[in-house]
Design an enzyme around this catalytic site. Structure first.
Site, mmCIF file in Angstrom:
data_model
loop_
_atom_site.group_PDB
_atom_site.id
_atom_site.type_symbol
_atom_site.label_atom_id
_atom_site.label_comp_id
_atom_site.label_asym_id
_atom_site.label_seq_id
_atom_site.Cartn_x
_atom_site.Cartn_y
_atom_site.Cartn_z
ATOM 1 N N GLY A 44 27.206 -63.788 -11.987
ATOM 2 C CA GLY A 44 26.102 -63.805 -12.399
ATOM 3 C C GLY A 44 24.968 -64.034 -11.332
ATOM 4 O O GLY A 44 25.095 -63.129 -10.487
ATOM 5 N N VAL B 115 24.008 -68.763 -10.699
ATOM 6 C CA VAL B 115 25.642 -68.817 -10.714
ATOM 7 C C VAL B 115 26.037 -69.690 -9.069
ATOM 8 O O VAL B 115 25.772 -70.073 -8.680
ATOM 9 C CB VAL B 115 26.755 -67.699 -10.867
ATOM 10 C CG1 VAL B 115 27.178 -68.146 -10.057
ATOM 11 C CG2 VAL B 115 26.626 -67.440 -12.451
ATOM 12 N N GLU C 97 12.721 -55.304 7.254
ATOM 13 C CA GLU C 97 13.924 -54.475 6.968
ATOM 14 C C GLU C 97 13.430 -53.911 5.270
ATOM 15 O O GLU C 97 13.595 -54.583 4.750
ATOM 16 C CB GLU C 97 15.443 -55.299 6.398
ATOM 17 C CG GLU C 97 16.579 -54.366 6.095
ATOM 18 C CD GLU C 97 18.156 -56.226 5.608
ATOM 19 O OE1 GLU C 97 17.111 -56.636 5.312
ATOM 20 O OE2 GLU C 97 19.231 -55.240 6.371
ATOM 21 N N GLU D 206 25.096 -64.632 6.891
ATOM 22 C CA GLU D 206 25.711 -62.903 7.835
ATOM 23 C C GLU D 206 24.045 -62.213 6.561
ATOM 24 O O GLU D 206 24.034 -62.041 5.599
ATOM 25 C CB GLU D 206 26.210 -62.769 7.199
ATOM 26 C CG GLU D 206 28.040 -62.842 7.774
ATOM 27 C CD GLU D 206 28.053 -62.935 9.119
ATOM 28 O OE1 GLU D 206 27.078 -62.083 9.808
ATOM 29 O OE2 GLU D 206 28.684 -63.435 9.825
ATOM 30 N N GLY E 103 21.612 -64.846 -8.835
ATOM 31 C CA GLY E 103 21.854 -65.515 -8.227
ATOM 32 C C GLY E 103 21.806 -66.543 -8.170
ATOM 33 O O GLY E 103 21.708 -68.136 -7.986
HETATM 34 P P1 NAD Z 1 20.599 -60.642 -1.829
HETATM 35 O O1 NAD Z 1 20.128 -62.154 -0.491
HETATM 36 O O2 NAD Z 1 19.543 -60.155 -2.530
HETATM 37 O O3 NAD Z 1 22.184 -61.294 -2.700
HETATM 38 C C1 NAD Z 1 23.077 -61.306 -1.793
HETATM 39 C C2 NAD Z 1 23.475 -62.250 -2.687
HETATM 40 O O4 NAD Z 1 23.071 -63.556 -3.398
HETATM 41 C C3 NAD Z 1 24.137 -61.787 -4.024
HETATM 42 O O5 NAD Z 1 25.226 -61.899 -4.170
HETATM 43 C C4 NAD Z 1 23.483 -62.755 -5.129
HETATM 44 O O6 NAD Z 1 22.940 -62.584 -6.101
HETATM 45 C C5 NAD Z 1 23.186 -64.041 -4.210
HETATM 46 N N1 NAD Z 1 21.667 -64.830 -4.724
HETATM 47 C C6 NAD Z 1 21.107 -64.601 -4.902
HETATM 48 N N2 NAD Z 1 20.014 -65.278 -5.187
HETATM 49 C C7 NAD Z 1 20.529 -66.570 -4.177
HETATM 50 C C8 NAD Z 1 20.246 -68.255 -4.550
HETATM 51 N N3 NAD Z 1 19.042 -68.737 -4.671
HETATM 52 N N4 NAD Z 1 21.693 -68.399 -4.062
HETATM 53 C C9 NAD Z 1 22.718 -67.907 -3.852
HETATM 54 N N5 NAD Z 1 22.804 -67.088 -4.165
HETATM 55 C C10 NAD Z 1 21.732 -66.300 -4.575
HETATM 56 O O7 NAD Z 1 21.076 -59.323 -1.472
HETATM 57 P P2 NAD Z 1 21.044 -58.235 -1.677
HETATM 58 O O8 NAD Z 1 19.827 -56.997 -1.797
HETATM 59 O O9 NAD Z 1 22.442 -57.836 -2.713
HETATM 60 O O10 NAD Z 1 21.961 -57.366 -0.154
HETATM 61 C C11 NAD Z 1 21.167 -57.490 0.073
HETATM 62 C C12 NAD Z 1 21.066 -57.348 1.782
HETATM 63 O O11 NAD Z 1 21.967 -58.009 2.309
HETATM 64 C C13 NAD Z 1 20.529 -57.185 3.046
HETATM 65 O O12 NAD Z 1 19.085 -57.792 3.659
HETATM 66 C C14 NAD Z 1 21.079 -56.667 4.389
HETATM 67 O O13 NAD Z 1 20.512 -56.271 5.539
HETATM 68 C C15 NAD Z 1 22.621 -58.149 3.724
HETATM 69 N N6 NAD Z 1 23.462 -58.059 4.026
HETATM 70 C C16 NAD Z 1 23.897 -58.580 5.440
HETATM 71 C C17 NAD Z 1 24.405 -58.326 5.892
HETATM 72 C C18 NAD Z 1 25.796 -59.159 7.317
HETATM 73 O O14 NAD Z 1 26.838 -59.140 7.244
HETATM 74 N N7 NAD Z 1 24.636 -59.788 7.904
HETATM 75 C C19 NAD Z 1 25.985 -57.739 5.555
HETATM 76 C C20 NAD Z 1 25.893 -57.058 4.631
HETATM 77 C C21 NAD Z 1 24.195 -56.906 3.813
#
Ligand code: NAD
Length: 472
Positions: A200, A205, A378, A244, A202
């Site tokens: 769902g 859910v 980034e 992460e 972020g």
């Molecule tokens: P994002 O932070 O937008 O979303 C990541 C996850 O968090 C998704 O499942 C999203 O639905 C959920 N989410 C969003 N808002 C939330 C909230 N308020 N509460 C709880 N969950 C929430 O990131 P993205 O665009 O999906 O992914 C790209 C980012 O992830 C980049 O910044 C990348 O560097 C990072 N990343 C880090 C690693 C690592 O191991 N350090 C690995 C892969 C990606």
């Protein structure tokens, strides 16, 4: 068109209570590809309750029972590796060889955890005390879309080895891969409630899961902005949080490096996983007198970068995941030009010959200073910066002059010097002349790239609390 409307709780697939729909698009054709029916707060609660019911029994299982489960999970993922690979290509546009490697990595993450669990010391004698490591409780794992099977499996392997049931919230943009991966997990026959998956938004859910009082551990992979909000949200209950997050990793080209090899390596570090990788080496630091020669070498090396159909084994760079990412990358390219960086390769729009799909032109800027927006933020797309440095100290200063600290790369012939530079870098991982991954070494970031470490033993420890028992 496929409608993905299932969540997985209590050992079975069920329809989500949430009915809101999200349209997904094929990143290669831009055609509508699937509809995700998004779970809601009630589904999140159902998933946590399922995990909470499983906790008392699962946390008391024997080491052998958990090792068997981890092996079963590994085998179940391996059995459908071809389908998992295909789902990554269809949903994410991952080039076929990289997609296959990632499916294999998920299976090996479970296997590695089984091996490490076999020798893990849950009790240790410390002076007069017996120190006991006990499962922390229900764990919520929130993961992004860019390396789904690895992110789910590496967190889950650590949690299950420790004795924690998990609720996974994958990104809404990877619903098809999540569905298939969950089918594999189910086929391994985990006890009901030990594994739960709910897809769902972020802010719906994700927030419902992280704020649930029965959740004792949150492990999040995603953007730094969301990671910070999760950490703030954990304050009232002091849940254990592992983050992460993002990166802006430096690739330091030493002055003894062969420039042709260095250019090829720097491109592969910068563009891996369709240039949507947290560990991408996006700031290429080059000795000032060698910048022009390096620019020539990287322009030559660009001829080997094949952008296009991810199903072709020749393709090295597929599309971005969705229109939002495509637009975001275009904005950063415009910013780089406006800031006065010199466009060496690429630019706005799609690569020549591609008239549809979320394909961005691989773009390299030179004459970049480390305080430009394109060098600090980034981008999560194929935009690389070449930055000149004066000497070794300056290279280290520039490399560390970033809010992030996830990864760094050093390219050079003199291994002792390269090691010396590596020792001065503030990054959770430093790779010298390689892109190799070591899946049981700790992974995580310095500074705003995260909190804590996962993978291997560190992922197991991450799901344990220590208790010192003193006296008879
Ligand atoms: P994002 O932070 O937008 O979303 C990541 C996850 O968090 C998704 O499942 C999203 O639905 C959920 N989410 C969003 N808002 C939330 C909230 N308020 N509460 C709880 N969950 C929430 O990131 P993205 O665009 O999906 O992914 C790209 C980012 O992830 C980049 O910044 C990348 O560097 C990072 N990343 C880090 C690693 C690592 O191991 N350090 C690995 C892969 C990606």
């Amino acid at each position: 068109m496929d409608k993905l409307d299932q969540m997985y709780t209590d050992g079975a697939f069920q329809q989500t209570h949430g009915r809101e729909e999200l349209q997904l698009f094929d990143p290669v054709t831009e055609e509508a590809s699937a509809i995700v029916v998004l779970a809601d707060e009630r589904d999140a609660k159902t998933a946590v309750e399922s995990a909470s019911r499983a906790f008392p029994t699962f946390s008391q299982t024997t080491r052998k029972q958990r090792i068997d489960l981890l092996h079963a999970l590994s085998a179940a993922v391996e059995a459908r590796a071809d389908e998992l690979t295909e789902a990554t290509i269809a949903e994410y546009g991952g080039p076929v060889e990289q997609a296959r490697w990632r499916a294999g990595l998920a299976a090996s993450n479970f296997r590695d955890a089984a091996r490490l669990l076999d020798e893990f010391a849950f009790t240790r004698r410390v002076g007069e005390a017996e120190v006991v490591a006990q499962a922390v409780g229900v764990a919520v794992h929130i993961v992004p879309w860019n390396s789904l099977y690895n992110a789910i499996s590496v967190k889950m392997a650590g949690a299950l080895a420790a004795g924690c049931p998990v609720v996974v919230k994958p990104s809404e943009y990877s619903a098809r891969q999540s569905q298939l991966f969950t089918e594999c997990l189910h086929a391994a026959g985990p006890p009901a409630g030990v594994i739960n998956v709910v897809t769902g938004l972020g802010n719906v859910v994700g927030e419902a899961l992280t704020s649930h009082p029965d959740v004792r551990k949150i492990s999040f992979t995603g953007s730094t902005a969301v990671g910070k909000s999760i950490l703030r949200g954990a304050v009232p209950r002091l849940q254990r949080v592992t983050l992460e997050l993002g990166g802006k990793s430096p690739t330091i080209v030493m002055d003894d490096a062969d420039l042709r090899d260095a250019a090829t390596s720097a491109l592969s570090f910068g563009l891996l996983n369709n240039a949507q990788s947290c560990i991408a080496g996006t700031r290429i630091l080059v000795p000032r007198p060698k910048v022009e020669a390096f620019c020539q070498a990287i322009q030559n090396a660009m001829r080997d970068v094949v952008v296009g159909d991810p199903r072709s084994p020749l393709t090295t760079l597929g599309p971005l995941v969705n229109r939002r990412q495509f637009d975001r990358v275009q904005t950063y390219i415009q910013k780089g030009i406006a800031e006065g960086a010199r466009l060496l390769v690429g630019g706005e729009g799609r690569p020549d010959g591609l008239n549809r799909g979320f394909f961005a032109k691989p773009t390299i800027f030179t004459d970049v200073s480390n305080d430009m927006v394109i060098a600090r933020e980034e981008i999560f797309g194929p935009v690389l910066c070449i930055i000149a440095y004066d000497d070794e100290d300056h290279a280290v200063t520039l490399a560390n002059d970033t809010p992030y600290g996830l990864h760094a790369y050093v390219i050079g012939k003199d291994k002792i010097r390269a090691r010396r530079v590596a020792s001065r870098l503030d990054a959770g991982r430093v790779a010298i002349n390689t892109l190799r991954h070591e899946p049981i070494a700790p992974f995580g970031g310095f500074k705003e790239s995260g909190v804590g470490r996962e993978y291997g033993l560190y992922g197991i420890e991450d799901h344990l609390e220590l208790k010192a028992v003193i006296g008879a």
